[in-house]
Design an enzyme around this catalytic site. Structure first.
Site, PDB file in Angstrom:
ATOM      1  N   SER A  14       0.863  -1.339   0.059  1.00 27.07           N
ATOM      2  CA  SER A  14       0.091  -0.065   0.364  1.00 27.07           C
ATOM      3  C   SER A  14       0.960   0.832  -0.004  1.00 27.07           C
ATOM      4  CB  SER A  14      -0.663   0.086   1.476  1.00 27.07           C
ATOM      5  OG  SER A  14      -1.480  -1.088   1.106  1.00 27.07           O
ATOM      6  N   GLY A  15       1.904   1.285   0.922  1.00 26.22           N
ATOM      7  CA  GLY A  15       2.937   2.137   0.946  1.00 26.22           C
ATOM      8  C   GLY A  15       3.283   2.635  -0.322  1.00 26.22           C
ATOM      9  N   CYS A  42      -1.579  -5.414   2.279  1.00 27.33           N
ATOM     10  CA  CYS A  42      -3.385  -5.915   2.301  1.00 27.33           C
ATOM     11  C   CYS A  42      -4.233  -6.192   1.721  1.00 27.33           C
ATOM     12  CB  CYS A  42      -3.316  -4.298   2.450  1.00 27.33           C
ATOM     13  SG  CYS A  42      -5.159  -3.937   2.597  1.00 27.33           S
ATOM     14  N   CYS A  47      -5.984  -7.595   4.903  1.00 29.89           N
ATOM     15  CA  CYS A  47      -7.621  -6.695   4.867  1.00 29.89           C
ATOM     16  C   CYS A  47      -8.453  -6.984   3.640  1.00 29.89           C
ATOM     17  CB  CYS A  47      -7.560  -4.758   5.166  1.00 29.89           C
ATOM     18  SG  CYS A  47      -5.726  -4.209   5.429  1.00 29.89           S
ATOM     19  N   LYS A  50      -8.875 -11.167   4.677  1.00 29.50           N
ATOM     20  CA  LYS A  50      -9.429 -11.027   5.858  1.00 29.50           C
ATOM     21  C   LYS A  50     -11.305 -10.282   5.636  1.00 29.50           C
ATOM     22  CE  LYS A  50      -9.864  -7.519   8.207  1.00 29.50           C
ATOM     23  NZ  LYS A  50      -9.142  -6.941   9.030  1.00 29.50           N
ATOM     24  N   TYR A 177      -6.195  -7.568  17.167  1.00 30.45           N
ATOM     25  CA  TYR A 177      -6.997  -7.510  16.419  1.00 30.45           C
ATOM     26  C   TYR A 177      -7.026  -8.700  15.493  1.00 30.45           C
ATOM     27  CZ  TYR A 177      -6.435  -2.564  15.495  1.00 30.45           C
ATOM     28  OH  TYR A 177      -6.545  -0.912  15.484  1.00 30.45           O
ATOM     29  N   ILE A 178      -5.599  -9.603  14.843  1.00 30.77           N
ATOM     30  CA  ILE A 178      -5.767 -10.218  14.069  1.00 30.77           C
ATOM     31  C   ILE A 178      -6.295 -11.597  15.285  1.00 30.77           C
ATOM     32  CG2 ILE A 178      -4.788 -12.471  13.146  1.00 30.77           C
ATOM     33  CD1 ILE A 178      -2.356  -9.745  12.192  1.00 30.77           C
ATOM     34  N   GLU A 181     -10.617 -11.418  15.244  1.00 30.42           N
ATOM     35  CA  GLU A 181     -10.610 -11.269  13.864  1.00 30.42           C
ATOM     36  C   GLU A 181     -10.936 -12.656  12.905  1.00 30.42           C
ATOM     37  OE1 GLU A 181      -9.524  -7.185  12.198  1.00 30.42           O
ATOM     38  OE2 GLU A 181      -9.168  -8.254  11.241  1.00 30.42           O
ATOM     39  N   ARG A 198      -2.002 -14.564  26.925  1.00 32.31           N
ATOM     40  CA  ARG A 198      -1.488 -14.460  28.008  1.00 32.31           C
ATOM     41  C   ARG A 198      -1.849 -13.415  29.378  1.00 32.31           C
ATOM     42  NH1 ARG A 198       4.092 -10.913  25.282  1.00 32.31           N
ATOM     43  NH2 ARG A 198       2.616  -9.247  24.438  1.00 32.31           N
ATOM     44  N   GLY A 261       1.056 -10.343  16.991  1.00 33.15           N
ATOM     45  CA  GLY A 261       1.808  -9.583  16.251  1.00 33.15           C
ATOM     46  C   GLY A 261       3.008  -9.510  15.295  1.00 33.15           C
ATOM     47  N   THR A 310      -3.272   0.305   6.807  1.00 31.73           N
ATOM     48  CA  THR A 310      -3.180   0.492   5.373  1.00 31.73           C
ATOM     49  C   THR A 310      -3.461   1.926   5.235  1.00 31.73           C
ATOM     50  OG1 THR A 310      -3.456  -1.438   5.355  1.00 31.73           O
ATOM     51  CG2 THR A 310      -4.174  -0.028   2.689  1.00 31.73           C
ATOM     52  N   ALA A 340     -11.101  -0.370  12.602  1.00 32.57           N
ATOM     53  CA  ALA A 340     -11.754  -1.045  13.074  1.00 32.57           C
ATOM     54  C   ALA A 340     -11.493  -2.736  13.596  1.00 32.57           C
ATOM     55  CB  ALA A 340     -13.172  -1.350  12.015  1.00 32.57           C
ATOM     56  N   HIS A 434     -34.149   8.010  11.807  1.00 29.28           N
ATOM     57  CA  HIS A 434     -34.808   6.596  12.585  1.00 29.28           C
ATOM     58  C   HIS A 434     -34.924   6.003  11.096  1.00 29.28           C
ATOM     59  CE1 HIS A 434     -36.514   5.085  15.809  1.00 29.28           C
ATOM     60  NE2 HIS A 434     -37.528   5.198  15.087  1.00 29.28           N
ATOM     61  N   GLU A 439     -28.644   7.036  15.180  1.00 27.18           N
ATOM     62  CA  GLU A 439     -28.987   8.249  15.821  1.00 27.18           C
ATOM     63  C   GLU A 439     -28.496   8.453  17.224  1.00 27.18           C
ATOM     64  OE1 GLU A 439     -33.484   8.110  15.697  1.00 27.18           O
ATOM     65  OE2 GLU A 439     -33.364   5.456  15.647  1.00 27.18           O
TER      66      GLU A 439
HETATM   67  P1  NDP Z   1      -1.394  -7.245  18.189  1.00 29.87           P
HETATM   68  O1  NDP Z   1      -0.968  -6.417  18.183  1.00 29.87           O
HETATM   69  O2  NDP Z   1      -2.550  -6.336  17.772  1.00 29.87           O
HETATM   70  O3  NDP Z   1      -1.530  -7.963  18.617  1.00 29.87           O
HETATM   71  C1  NDP Z   1      -0.599  -8.796  18.974  1.00 29.87           C
HETATM   72  C2  NDP Z   1      -1.507 -10.147  20.361  1.00 29.87           C
HETATM   73  O4  NDP Z   1      -0.357 -10.543  20.575  1.00 29.87           O
HETATM   74  C3  NDP Z   1      -1.444  -9.322  21.229  1.00 29.87           C
HETATM   75  O5  NDP Z   1      -2.715  -9.532  22.503  1.00 29.87           O
HETATM   76  C4  NDP Z   1      -0.273  -9.162  22.456  1.00 29.87           C
HETATM   77  O6  NDP Z   1      -0.808  -9.419  23.793  1.00 29.87           O
HETATM   78  C5  NDP Z   1       0.400 -11.015  21.814  1.00 29.87           C
HETATM   79  N1  NDP Z   1       1.211 -11.304  22.325  1.00 29.87           N
HETATM   80  C6  NDP Z   1       2.912 -10.537  21.786  1.00 29.87           C
HETATM   81  N2  NDP Z   1       3.490 -11.405  21.734  1.00 29.87           N
HETATM   82  C7  NDP Z   1       3.598 -12.206  22.335  1.00 29.87           C
HETATM   83  C8  NDP Z   1       4.277 -13.678  22.872  1.00 29.87           C
HETATM   84  N3  NDP Z   1       5.373 -13.388  22.966  1.00 29.87           N
HETATM   85  N4  NDP Z   1       3.468 -14.390  23.414  1.00 29.87           N
HETATM   86  C9  NDP Z   1       2.408 -14.808  23.518  1.00 29.87           C
HETATM   87  N5  NDP Z   1       1.250 -13.527  22.907  1.00 29.87           N
HETATM   88  C10 NDP Z   1       1.707 -12.423  22.384  1.00 29.87           C
HETATM   89  O7  NDP Z   1      -1.132  -7.163  17.372  1.00 29.87           O
HETATM   90  P2  NDP Z   1      -2.032  -8.531  15.795  1.00 29.87           P
HETATM   91  O8  NDP Z   1      -0.838  -9.780  14.835  1.00 29.87           O
HETATM   92  O9  NDP Z   1      -3.315  -8.809  15.802  1.00 29.87           O
HETATM   93  O10 NDP Z   1      -1.616  -7.663  14.238  1.00 29.87           O
HETATM   94  C11 NDP Z   1      -0.667  -6.663  13.650  1.00 29.87           C
HETATM   95  C12 NDP Z   1      -0.944  -5.367  13.947  1.00 29.87           C
HETATM   96  O11 NDP Z   1      -1.985  -5.249  12.283  1.00 29.87           O
HETATM   97  C13 NDP Z   1      -2.256  -4.729  14.189  1.00 29.87           C
HETATM   98  O12 NDP Z   1      -1.440  -3.496  15.674  1.00 29.87           O
HETATM   99  C14 NDP Z   1      -3.338  -3.909  13.256  1.00 29.87           C
HETATM  100  O13 NDP Z   1      -2.316  -2.309  13.356  1.00 29.87           O
HETATM  101  C15 NDP Z   1      -2.721  -4.731  11.953  1.00 29.87           C
HETATM  102  N6  NDP Z   1      -4.314  -5.065  12.110  1.00 29.87           N
HETATM  103  C16 NDP Z   1      -5.552  -4.207  11.306  1.00 29.87           C
HETATM  104  C17 NDP Z   1      -6.398  -4.583  11.825  1.00 29.87           C
HETATM  105  C18 NDP Z   1      -7.293  -3.930  11.315  1.00 29.87           C
HETATM  106  O14 NDP Z   1      -7.519  -2.325  11.437  1.00 29.87           O
HETATM  107  N7  NDP Z   1      -9.252  -4.483  11.356  1.00 29.87           N
HETATM  108  C19 NDP Z   1      -6.632  -6.059  11.694  1.00 29.87           C
HETATM  109  C20 NDP Z   1      -5.441  -6.539  11.847  1.00 29.87           C
HETATM  110  C21 NDP Z   1      -3.944  -6.176  11.591  1.00 29.87           C
HETATM  111  P3  NDP Z   1      -0.439  -7.913  24.402  1.00 29.87           P
HETATM  112  O15 NDP Z   1      -1.817  -7.386  24.083  1.00 29.87           O
HETATM  113  O16 NDP Z   1      -0.306  -8.169  26.559  1.00 29.87           O
HETATM  114  O17 NDP Z   1       0.936  -7.030  23.969  1.00 29.87           O
END
Ligand code: NDP
Length: 459
Positions: A14-15, A42, A47, A50, A177-178, A181, A198, A261, A310, A340, A434, A439
């Protein structure tokens, strides 16, 4: 000094694509080097697929509700049909991205690129060197997989879209998020789904009422939640994967997925040798104009570790091109980004959460919880949650949080008045539409409760 190109873009996501197109439109000679498919995460494995899978999964809820409206539905689901339809659509988008690059004259090289100096890039497969006045790194990120025994037995979101068949059950690690979702996608498609996280509740950092509401929605859809636990090892167990947990238990699953992550794609790119400074997480350090520590090398999107969304990467790519190729320096405002979570129920957010706002200033909170109309004829008791957070006594709207059908679409529109510093009075002036869920946002009378000096009152 003359160069082969004004701009070499590494990464056709995207970028990178937006930066390349804009720069070429402003007359620059541009090449994009992409080793996989044009479109990036994406379009190819993020995205877009997904959201298509989210649509597929939501038919389950709709079929369940249909009989309350007089419909009798005898439905079954075929995974290969969805995978093939998705592939057709992302291939169409890939072609659209490619031809949109070609229109302003951007060259595309399908190969791996490695930075060899401030103005040079090696095209690895073709074993040749290119020089560019500027280099833009837009290589995105990849899923982070915890370093545990048997981790290779698990999948990530990259593989989840193209599984040869749907597993009978899936364990998803993560609470972001992931994880959320994909849990609702798999559960909606009939897979027995478990989240192991965790933390103590999914979506850390989001507004607490949204987290609890979403958690209830996940449970209502049969998703099991295991909190304050991690996977410590994985092992093969017949056709299943056996997961051992930090709480001492072990259980088999048809598939295990890490949604723990994402990490910036900077490994093996030659960046550090070229003098580009990275953050402790391996992302490229950049300034407000996306310039790295090497003046001729810039970076946009997930590889910078700023905001992994994105539209943000697209905006960064656009402003990069404005700054360098249109003599119009622009810096992205990261202050008000709507986002979202396309889970079920859907969550849309913009601005501050209640706890963030209460720490910042005196605020009023307007909260509505109600059964969305689509549920009123059915047995479904799930409630929609809308929350507006404003400065005290009708001041500026600081945050808006919506959980339920259409949340993402509503939040995108709320982003407009909030970007104009709208106050509660501005919202109130809008005539209600309505019957709609939205609303509620313009008909809140008195605050549900307030915060004064950080203390909650009137609840
Ligand atoms: P997130 O950062 O949202 O979530 C990662 C999750 O993994 C967190 O709950 C984190 O825990 C956990 N985690 C991280 N490291 C470990 C580990 N070593 N052991 C166990 N658990 C761990 O990342 P995602 O992968 O879900 O998504 C990446 C990014 O992509 C998002 O932050 C978002 O910016 C983007 N995205 C956006 C979407 C959208 O706009 N709809 C959809 C999908 C992705 P903790 O909470 O404790 O840190």
């Amino acid at each position: 000094m003359s160069h082969d190109y004004d701009l070499i873009v590494i990464g056709g996501g995207s970028g990178g694509v937006r930066a390349a197109r804009m720069a070429a439109t402003y007359g620059a000679k541009v090449v994009v080097v992409e080793e996989f498919r044009v479109g990036g995460t994406c379009v190819i494995r993020g995205c877009v697929p997904k959201k298509l899978y989210v649509y597929a999964s939501r038919f389950k809820d709709q079929f369940e509700t249909a009989s309350s409206f007089g419909w009798q539905v005898d439905a079954s689901f075929d995974w290969p049909t969805l995978v093939a339809a998705k592939e057709k659509e992302i291939t169409r988008l890939e072609h659209a991205y490619t031809s949109n690059l070609a229109k302003p004259g951007v060259e595309i090289i399908k190969d791996r690129a490695v930075v060899t100096g401030p103005n040079s890039v090696r095209i690895v497969g073709q074993n040749r060197e290119l020089s560019g006045k500027y280099i833009l790194v837009a290589t995105g990120g990849h899923p982070f997989v915890p370093d545990i025994p048997g981790a290779e037995l698990a999948i990530t979101s990259s593989e989840a879209f193209d599984l040869p068949q749907l597993p009978h059950s899936i364990l998803i690690e993560g609470g972001g998020y992931i994880a959320v979702e994909f849990a609702t996608i798999f559960a909606g498609l009939g897979v027995n789904t478990t989240i192991v996280y965790r933390g103590d509740r999914v979506l850390r950092g989001f507004d607490e009422d949204m987290r609890t509401g979403l958690e209830a929605g996940l449970i209502e859809r049969g998703i099991k939640l295991i909190y304050q636990t991690t996977i410590t090892s994985l092992a093969s167990s017949g056709n299943d994967v056996s997961a051992s947990f930090s709480n001492g238990t072990t259980a088999p699953y048809g598939a295990v997925m890490f949604a723990t992550g994402r990490t910036a794609n900077t490994m093996g790119l030659g960046l550090e040798a070229a003098g580009v400074k990275l953050t402790v997480n391996g992302a490229i350090m950049v300034d407000a104009h996306s310039q790295s520590s090497v003046p001729s090398i810039y970076a946009v999107g997930d590889v910078t570790g700023r905001v992994a969304l994105t539209p943000v990467a697209i905006r960064e790519g656009w402003y990069f091109a404005e700054t360098l190729f249109n003599d119009n320096p622009m810096a992205v405002d990261y202050g008000l980004i709507p986002t979202a979570v396309f889970s079920e129920p859907e969550l849309g957010v913009i601005g501050l959460s209640e706890s963030e706002a209460a720490m910042k200033c005196d605020v009023d909170v307007y909260l509505a919880r109600f059964r969305p109309m689509i549920n009123t004829l059915s047995h479904k008791t799930e409630r929609m949650v809308l929350k507006l957070i404003t400065e005290k006594e009708g001041g500026m709207v600081l945050g808006c949080h919506i959980l339920g059908p259409g949340a993402a679409e509503m939040i995108q529109l709320v982003a407009i008045p909030m970007g104009m510093n709208a106050t509660k009075a501005d919202f109130d002036r809008a005539m209600a539409l309505h019957p709609s869920a939205a609303e509620e946002l313009v008909t809140f009378k008195a605050p549900s409760y307030s915060y004064r000096d950080g203390v909650k009152i009137g609840a």
